[in-house]
Design an enzyme around this catalytic site. Structure first.
Site, short mmCIF file in Angstrom:
data_model
loop_
_atom_site.label_atom_id
_atom_site.label_comp_id
_atom_site.label_asym_id
_atom_site.label_seq_id
_atom_site.Cartn_x
_atom_site.Cartn_y
_atom_site.Cartn_z
N THR A 1 16.21 -30.47 17.88
CA THR A 1 16.98 -30.94 19.02
C THR A 1 18.46 -30.61 18.91
O THR A 1 19.23 -30.93 19.82
CB THR A 1 16.76 -32.45 19.25
OG1 THR A 1 17.15 -32.80 20.58
CG2 THR A 1 17.51 -33.27 18.22
N GLU B 1 28.11 -36.17 33.12
CA GLU B 1 27.27 -36.83 32.12
C GLU B 1 26.04 -37.47 32.76
O GLU B 1 24.97 -37.51 32.13
CB GLU B 1 28.09 -37.88 31.36
CG GLU B 1 27.35 -38.59 30.25
CD GLU B 1 27.03 -37.71 29.06
OE1 GLU B 1 26.35 -38.19 28.13
OE2 GLU B 1 27.46 -36.53 29.03
#
EC number: 3.2.1.113
Length: 631
Positions: A613, A502
């Site tokens: 997006t 992440e």
């Protein structure tokens, strides 16, 4: 002899009435007539009676439609499921092949128009796109879909090259493998979680979450365009049928403005532009209207959460104690809201996002940078934290894509993008001792030397915008895009699973690796393969396809379960510990970008489409003058 005098000159009435009686009768009759005509013209709901007595007035066609759109009555209407839409052109269909009418408007235009050999055959079987009327739960506005499709410069699903060549056979096999992964992910969702927002593959059930205000089927709507693109016809029809029959908007929870916009509205808009099916247009517009109360602030900067029942809004509690709106959230509405105006005729959507642009242009930017937190009340920055990753990312993406979607006429967006990119280069860009280029995070002048997975979209963004930079900067931006994408690849290559964490750091002699377990997870994110796709299309360097195939193999090995795909909690462990969630964006973005990476460049050509997006394709606004010359 007395005689009574009788007025022999007064004739007797035919009804035996004398003069005073006749006067009373006439008075009563006139009152009755007055009462009847008063009821005819003054009482409500008398239109049927009026038609018996009054000649119809002539009215310009469509005038009542304009009046209804201008009044925006739809925001107050209760949701009712629309009637079944006309048959969709199957995903094997394609793209514009005939000239548009010379009378068409210089705007996106409604009925599916076959634009390629495969789509023409499909359209012949059935496909119309007549608008649903108000009686069908429709939105009264005419959009010329065939004119829009005729402006596209490439077939939506691309052309086919010589498939007998061995290299193409390998590429085709890899593309088919990605298609099989999508089919497996969809079938698992359908079997265990149909109608729920997400699949939990380990427990084999569905998950609703609390981001969508009671809306359901997020995976379905996020998957529509991917299913269409991959020509999974049966699965697409299943998804479309669910939207027609089960996707209702009369919900009453609190929803994320950002997530509902990019996933639901983005998914519905792209499904409409690909198929011409009115049900997608109608649902997108009505859902867009439900988001408008988020903008009820002193500045017009929307708050992050909207209550579908009360119409109230609030900021996220974690965003500066509930006082701030988030740059990436209010900055990632522009593409979708302009299309909502285009498809509805309602200017309010475009006005809302143009006002956001106006506020951002006026406010002072520290060193030209855009901090992540802005007060929707005062219009001031709340904290000088700048990130191209989470909280900031898609704001920059939507600037360059607004320029491209406008057919390169939105000069303001272009200027804002390149000004922001120069500030990012000056204050955030770094090169590690090991030679890795990365974009750090900025906290009031102090850098955190880390880069989030979310920031890895930036390689693709910079590549996408390189062509329109100043001539002396174009080669530099292409190289910068390649270097950032290489760094993100390293974050994958340096893990045991070949999947990226992440977030990854550059300090203490460690580069492109997470330094704590809380940042070591992978939740099926798409940003790295997104950049691979853009860099492949720009350079055709085979390394990007090789890197993409490494991701496919890692997903198969570590994220595929018996009932779907799941994220993993530690990319540095070769024994996967699954998080039990098949994210909607895995189907909307990750698999779509991988599929496009192994497809021809004219499949969803970047000349015709920009991706929001959430990877939902939205069309470029080609004008008549820029439309292609032939079929």
């Amino acid at each position: 002899m007395l005689m009574r005098k009788v007025p022999v000159f007064v004739p007797a009435s035919p009804w035996g009435l004398r003069l005073p009686q006749k006067f009373v009768f006439l008075l009563f009759l006139s009152g009755l007539v007055t009462l009847c005509f008063g009821a005819l013209f003054l009482l409500p709901n008398s239109s049927r009676l009026k038609r018996l007595f009054l000649a119809p007035r002539t009215q310009q066609p469509g005038l009542e439609v304009v009046a209804e759109v201008a009044g925006h009555p739809l925001a107050r209407e209760p949701e009712s499921p629309p009637n079944p839409a006309p048959a969709v052109p199957a995903p094997g269909g394609g793209d514009a092949s005939s000239q548009a009418s010379p009378r068409r408007r210089n705007a996106w235009p409604r009925r599916p128009h076959p634009t390629g050999a495969r789509e023409a055959a499909t359209a012949a079987r059935g496909g119309g796109g007549a608008a649903l009327g108000p009686q069908d739960g429709g939105v009264p506005f005419s959009f010329d879909f065939s004119a829009f499709r005729s402006r596209l410069r490439h077939p939506v699903l691309g052309t086919r090259v010589d498939e007998s060549k061995e290299p193409q056979s390998l590429v085709r096999a890899r593309r088919e493998k990605i298609k099989e992964m999508m089919q497996f992910a969809w079938q698992s969702y359908k079997l265990y979680a149909m109608g729920k927002n997400e699949l939990r593959p380990l427990t084999r059930d569905g998950y609703e979450g609390n981001m969508f205000g009671g809306l359901s089927g997020a995976t379905i709507i996020d998957s529509l365009d991917t299913l269409y693109l991959m020509e999974l016809q049966e699965e697409f029809q299943e998804a479309k049928a669910w939207v027609e029959e089960n996707f209702h908007l009369n919900v009453s929870g609190e929803a994320s403005l950002f997530e509902v916009n990019i996933r639901y509205i983005g998914g519905l808009l792209s499904a409409f532009y690909l198929t011409g099916e009115e049900v997608f247009r109608v649902k997108a517009i009505k859902l867009g209207e439900k988001l408008l109360p988020a903008f009820n602030t002193p500045t017009g900067i929307p708050k992050g959460v909207v209550n579908f029942k009360s119409g109230s809004n609030r900021s996220w509690g974690w965003a500066m104690a509930g006082s701030s709106s988030i740059l990436a959230e209010f900055g990632s509405l522009h593409l979708e809201f302009l299309h909502l105006t285009e498809l509805s005729g309602n200017q309010v959507f475009a006005e809302k996002v143009r006002n956001i642009r106006k506020v951002l242009r006026k406010i002072n930017k520290p060193f030209g940078l855009y901090p992540n937190f802005l007060s929707p009340v005062s219009g001031n920055w709340m904290q000088h934290h700048v990130s191209v990753g989470g909280l900031g990312d898609s704001f920059y993406e939507y600037l360059i894509k607004s320029w491209l979607m406008s057919a390169k006429t939105d000069v303001e967006a272009k200027e804002m993008y390149y000004e922001a990119l120069e500030a990012i280069e000056t204050y955030l860009l770094n090169v590690s001792p090991g030679g890795l280029t990365y974009i750090a995070e900025w906290r009031g002048g102090i850098l955190d030397h880390k880069m989030g997975h979310l920031a890895c979209f930036s390689g693709g963004m910079i590549a996408l915008g390189a062509e329109d930079a100043k001539e002396e900067k174009r080669a530099h931006y292409r190289e910068l895009a390649a270097q950032i994408t290489k760094t993100c690849h390293e974050s994958y290559a340096r893990s045991d699973t070949k999947l990226g964490p992440e977030a990854f750091w550059f300090n203490s002699g460690r580069e492109a690796v997470a330094t704590q377990l809380s940042e070591s997870y992978y939740i099926l994110r798409p940003e790295v393969v997104e950049s691979y796709m853009y860099l492949w299309r720009q350079t055709h360097n085979p390394i990007y396809r090789e890197w993409g195939w490494e991701v496919v193999m890692a997903l198969e090995k570590y994220c595929r379960t018996e009932a779907g795909f799941s994220g993993i909690q530690d990319v540095y462990s070769s024994i996967p510990n699954h998080d039990n969630k098949q994210q909607t964006f895995f189907l909307a973005e990750t698999l779509k970008y991988l599929y496009l990476l192994f497809s021809e460049d004219d499949m969803l050509s970047l000349e015709d489409w920009v991706f929001n997006t959430e990877a939902h394709p939205l069309p470029v606004n080609h004008s008549d003058s820029s439309s292609r010359a032939g079929g």
